[in-house]
Structures are given as structure tokens and as C-alpha cells.
Design an enzyme around this catalytic site. Structure first.
Site, mmCIF file in Angstrom:
data_model
loop_
_atom_site.group_PDB
_atom_site.id
_atom_site.type_symbol
_atom_site.label_atom_id
_atom_site.label_comp_id
_atom_site.label_asym_id
_atom_site.label_seq_id
_atom_site.Cartn_x
_atom_site.Cartn_y
_atom_site.Cartn_z
ATOM 1 N N ASN A 209 5.438 0.592 -0.039
ATOM 2 C CA ASN A 209 4.296 1.506 -0.088
ATOM 3 C C ASN A 209 3.339 1.151 -1.220
ATOM 4 O O ASN A 209 2.120 1.261 -1.080
ATOM 5 C CB ASN A 209 4.781 2.948 -0.226
ATOM 6 N N PHE A 250 -4.525 -2.932 6.325
ATOM 7 C CA PHE A 250 -4.812 -2.129 5.131
ATOM 8 C C PHE A 250 -5.945 -2.707 4.293
ATOM 9 O O PHE A 250 -6.140 -2.303 3.151
ATOM 10 C CB PHE A 250 -3.550 -1.951 4.268
ATOM 11 N N GLY A 254 -12.915 2.242 2.068
ATOM 12 C CA GLY A 254 -13.163 3.617 2.481
ATOM 13 C C GLY A 254 -13.137 4.560 1.303
ATOM 14 O O GLY A 254 -13.441 4.174 0.162
ATOM 15 N N CYS A 261 2.914 9.866 1.387
ATOM 16 C CA CYS A 261 3.695 8.716 0.903
ATOM 17 C C CYS A 261 3.030 7.959 -0.239
ATOM 18 O O CYS A 261 3.553 7.932 -1.357
ATOM 19 C CB CYS A 261 3.976 7.761 2.066
ATOM 20 N N ARG A 340 -2.211 16.384 3.094
ATOM 21 C CA ARG A 340 -1.683 16.184 1.749
ATOM 22 C C ARG A 340 -2.409 15.022 1.069
ATOM 23 O O ARG A 340 -2.482 13.937 1.597
ATOM 24 C CB ARG A 340 -0.176 15.916 1.809
#
Length: 444
Positions: A209, A250, A254, A261, A340
Site C-alpha cells: 500500500n 496508479f 488528481g 487503506c 473515509r
């Protein structure tokens, strides 16, 4: 196999349902009685494409059930997944109180050999703590396994049923055998089950991640540099992405990443590094760039309407007073209602502080947005209706239905034809031909 999943949040519900779909008998347990009743009635508390249909089918076939009874969940299962939340503490480190609380409950009701599987994202070393918590409550034999999840919200069913890889950290031959048998149906074409030591499995989730978050923050920083130099980030991104060592995944500029996560895991890994005396400068920068990126779109809107010169007096405090901004997209990414750490929250709060009125639309996240913003913004059920009388449109989430709209209709509805494209989903030359004033991220 007899399986229980403790926790019916996003990870737990997807895990339990997909394991039932492969023929296992699964009990999903949660202490939230309202959520369990909702699931028993056929309703699903989260939005995930395909999940509701899978739940209904497996409940109908008797392979999937829901309960608030921890004793039943433990006693009737051999494999027990822990899939509860690990919210960040004040310092960003993962709070393990729910995980360890479940571990103690599992130990309390254990009636024979069990494999306790950490599915929750937890710091390195958590398995040992879980083992101690279970052992304190039972004399039965058990093993603890780390099995991190790699589910993308909006594509979670496919991710589980056809995984890139299955990571399993185990130190017991019996646990390895059971886990290999459990996941065999999901890797029939290519064996992608990776067995390793438990600490390495725990670390793999965070490292993965953090790498993806790093790519997002990197391309966002490149976008800012492009804007300053007069280069176009979309061209730069293509020039980078075709390099097979880098790739396009990815690598989209933006308004920053959000969700359950990346923000939590980057913070937690940085705190883990600090605990072992490593100054994780890359992780700290990734987080800082992302927080800065969330402020960018609102700053662009304020700058457009207030001009480059600083205003004085009351108007400087409310530079968007009397302006209405339409916002398309509230969830942190498409195909989910999850808000979230969503960039939309930072952006909308910034617009409100600047005095703007906000008309917002999202295909599925309106209910979640109401919990956050209450009556401070206007909720519109149709994307075009959000534009009616607005001074500008801000695109925050790249839902498919926003990608090819009727620009002539948009121009008629907007008070002023201004678009702030926070996801670079539009062709700026085409929009300018339509008479729009267009702002993208790192574009000329």
C-alpha cells in the site's frame, strides 16, 4: 471447510461471502445487532458491485449465515478470520484494541484446534500479540496465521476470486496445509499462493500500500512541477507509463488518495519505522504531498473567482461568498460509497469556509455524505441538476457516468461555463472549443 469471519465490515463481508461462494460453510459474526439483522433481511450495509447478489445466493444455499453469537462462531468453525478495524491512533499508529479483544473472545470459547487468521491490516508483530491473547484464555491447541487482504474497493469480488497473489504467513505445517487447501480453488490456473514467515506477511501488506500511495503522490508532485513549467502532465504520464519498469497503474494525477487503506497504512508504517528508529522520510513525504494535494482544487477555485491579487477586508475571508459550486463525486474513488479520508471532504469544507454554497451529486455515496456534511450542502440526485445555476463545476471522483457528458447541456445549465477537473478526465482542448474555461491538474 467450517469457517467464521469476525467482523462484517468491508473486508470481512467480502471475505466471508467469497469463501462461501467456493463451497465453504461460513458464519459472519458481528457485535452490531442492527447490521446483522440487515444482512439477514437481504440488505447490504456497504456498496460493492456484485456483493449483494453473492450474499443472497449463498444464504439461499445455506452456505452463509450471520450471527452476533461469538460462542457459536468459534465453536462451529476450524478457521477463524479476524477482520475488524484497526483505526489510527492520535499518532497514526494502528489501534489493536478490537483485534486483541476478538482474540481473547476466541480463546474464551475455543473447543478444539483452530487456526486464527489475521485478515485485518496490522503492524508487524501483531500475530505474537494475538497468540498471547488467545493463549491467555484457552488450553486448546491453535495456530495464528497472517493473511493480509489486497482488495480494491469497487473490484473486491474479482480481486478475491481471481487474486494477483495470496500471501500467507505461517509457522505451522498443519496451518499451512489448511490454508493451501482453502485457497486452492482461487488459484487453479496459476499457483500464486506465497508462503512466508508471519512478520514478512504482515509487512507485505503495508509495503504494498505504501508503494501504491507513493506512486500517486509522486505523479501529483510531478503535476505541480508541470504546471509551474508549462508542461502537460498527461503527456509526461504517458511518456513514463510505457516504461515497463514503471507502468500506468496508479500513475494518474488528481486530488489525492483517500479511503480506508492508503492514508491509514502509510501513517501506521511510518510509526512502525519510528518505533524501530528508522526516519521514514519517503513515507512522511508521501503523506505530506497527499494532504497538500487535497487542498489544491479548492485553492484553484478560490484563485479563479477572487483573482490573483489578495483581497482586503471581509471579502478576503469569504472570497466565494455568493458563489455556488457544483461537485460531481463524493466517494474517495468510483464504484464505492466509502468516504473515509475522501478528498471531497477536504475540498467541500474548504469551499464552505470560503463562503461558497455547494450542490453535490454522487451515484452511491449521498447517504455517507449526509452523515458528514448534514445540511451544510445541497444534495442533488441528478448530475445535471447539480449544475443548474452553479457558477462552476468541480469534478472530484472519476465515476464512469461523468466521463462523457453532454457539454452543450452543461454549458446551458451552468451560470458560468467553468470546469475544475480534479481527475483530468476531460480533453481540455475539446472543452475550450465548447467555450468552457477549463482547469486540470498539472495541465496547460
Amino acid at each position: 471447510m467450517k469457517i467464521s469471519v469476525i467482523g462484517t465490515g468491508y473486508v470481512g463481508l467480502v471475505t466471508g461471502t467469497c469463501l462461501a461462494e467456493s463451497g465453504n460453510d461460513v458464519i459472519c459474526m458481528d457485535i452490531d445487532a442492527g447490521k446483522i439483522e440487515m444482512l439477514k433481511s437481504g440488505a447490504v450495509p456497504i456498496y460493492e458491485p456484485g456483493l449483494e447478489e453473492l450474499i443472497k445466493r449463498n444464504v439461499a444455499h445455506g452456505r452463509l449465515g450471520f450471527t452476533t453469537d461469538m460462542s457459536r462462531a468459534v465453536k462451529e468453525s476450524t478457521l477463524i478470520f479476524i477482520a475488524v478495524g484497526t483505526p489510527p491512533g492520535d499518532d497514526g499508529s494502528a489501534d489493536l484494541k478490537h483485534v486483541l479483544g476478538v482474540a481473547r473472545e476466541i480463546g474464551k470459547y475455543m473447543n478444539g484446534y483452530k487456526v486464527v487468521i489475521n485478515k485485518s491490516t496490522v503492524p508487524v508483530g501483531t500475530a505474537e500479540k494475538v497468540k498471547e491473547a488467545v493463549a491467555a484464555k484457552t488450553k486448546s491447541r491453535f495456530d495464528v496465521v497472517s493473511n493480509p487482504e489486497f482488495l480494491k474497493e469497487g473490484a473486491a469480488i474479482d480481486d478475491f476470486m481471481k487474486p494477483d497473489r495470496v500471501v500467507i504467513g505461517a509457522d505451522s505445517p498443519k496451518a499451512v496445509e489448511l490454508m493451501e487447501s482453502l485457497y486452492a480453488p482461487f488459484v487453479r490456473k496459476v499457483d500464486r499462493i506465497l508462503f512466508m514467515d508471519i512478520k514478512s506477511a504482515e509487512m507485505t501488506k503495508y509495503a504494498s500500500n505504501a508503494m501504491l500511495a507513493t506512486k500517486i503522490s509522486f505523479i501529483n508532485e510531478m503535476a505541480l512541477i508541470c504546471a509551474g513549467l508549462g508542461a502537460d502532465i498527461d503527456s509526461v504520464r504517458k511518456g513514463m507509463g510505457f516504461d515497463r519498469r514503471i507502468g500506468f497503474e496508479f500513475l494518474f494525477p488528481g486530488v489525492g488518495y483517500g479511503g480506508s487503506c492508503f492514508p491509514k497504512d502509510v501513517k501506521a508504517l511510518a510509526q512502525t519505522a519510528k518505533a524501530c528508529c528508522v526516519d521514514a522520510k519517503v513515507l512522511q513525504s508521501v503523506e505530506a504531498v497527499n494532504e497538500r494535494q487535497k487542498m489544491l482544487l479548492a485553492a484553484m477555485i478560490i484563485r479563479h473567482f477572487s483573482g490573483t491579487a489578495a483581497r482586503k477586508g471581509a471579502s478576503a475571508k469569504k472570497p466565494l461568498a455568493g458563489k455556488t459550486i457544483a461537485v460531481w463525486g463524493l466517494s474517495f474513488k468510483p464504484r464505492t460509497d466509502d468516504m473515509r479520508e475522501a478528498p471531497s471532504v477536504v475540498i467541500i469544507n474548504s469551499l464552505l469556509r470560503a463562503g461558497a454554497a455547494v450542490k453535490a451529486h454522487d451515484p452511491v455515496a449521498m447517504g455517507e455524505a449526509r452523515k458528514i456534511f448534514k445540511d451544510r450542502i445541497q444534495y442533488v440526485q441528478d448530475d445535471y441538476e447539480a449544475l443548474r445555476g452553479a457558477d462552476a463545476l468541480a469534478v472530484v471522483t472519476e465515476w464512469s457516468e461523468f466521463r462523457t457528458p453532454d457539454f452543450k447541456k452543461m454549458k446551458r445549465l451552468l451560470k458560468k461555463p467553468v470546469i475544475f477537473d480534479g481527475r483530468n478526465i476531460y480533453n481540455q482542448e475539446e472543452l475550450r472549443k465548447h467555450g468552457f474555461t477549463y482547469y486540470g491538474i498539472g495541465r496547460r
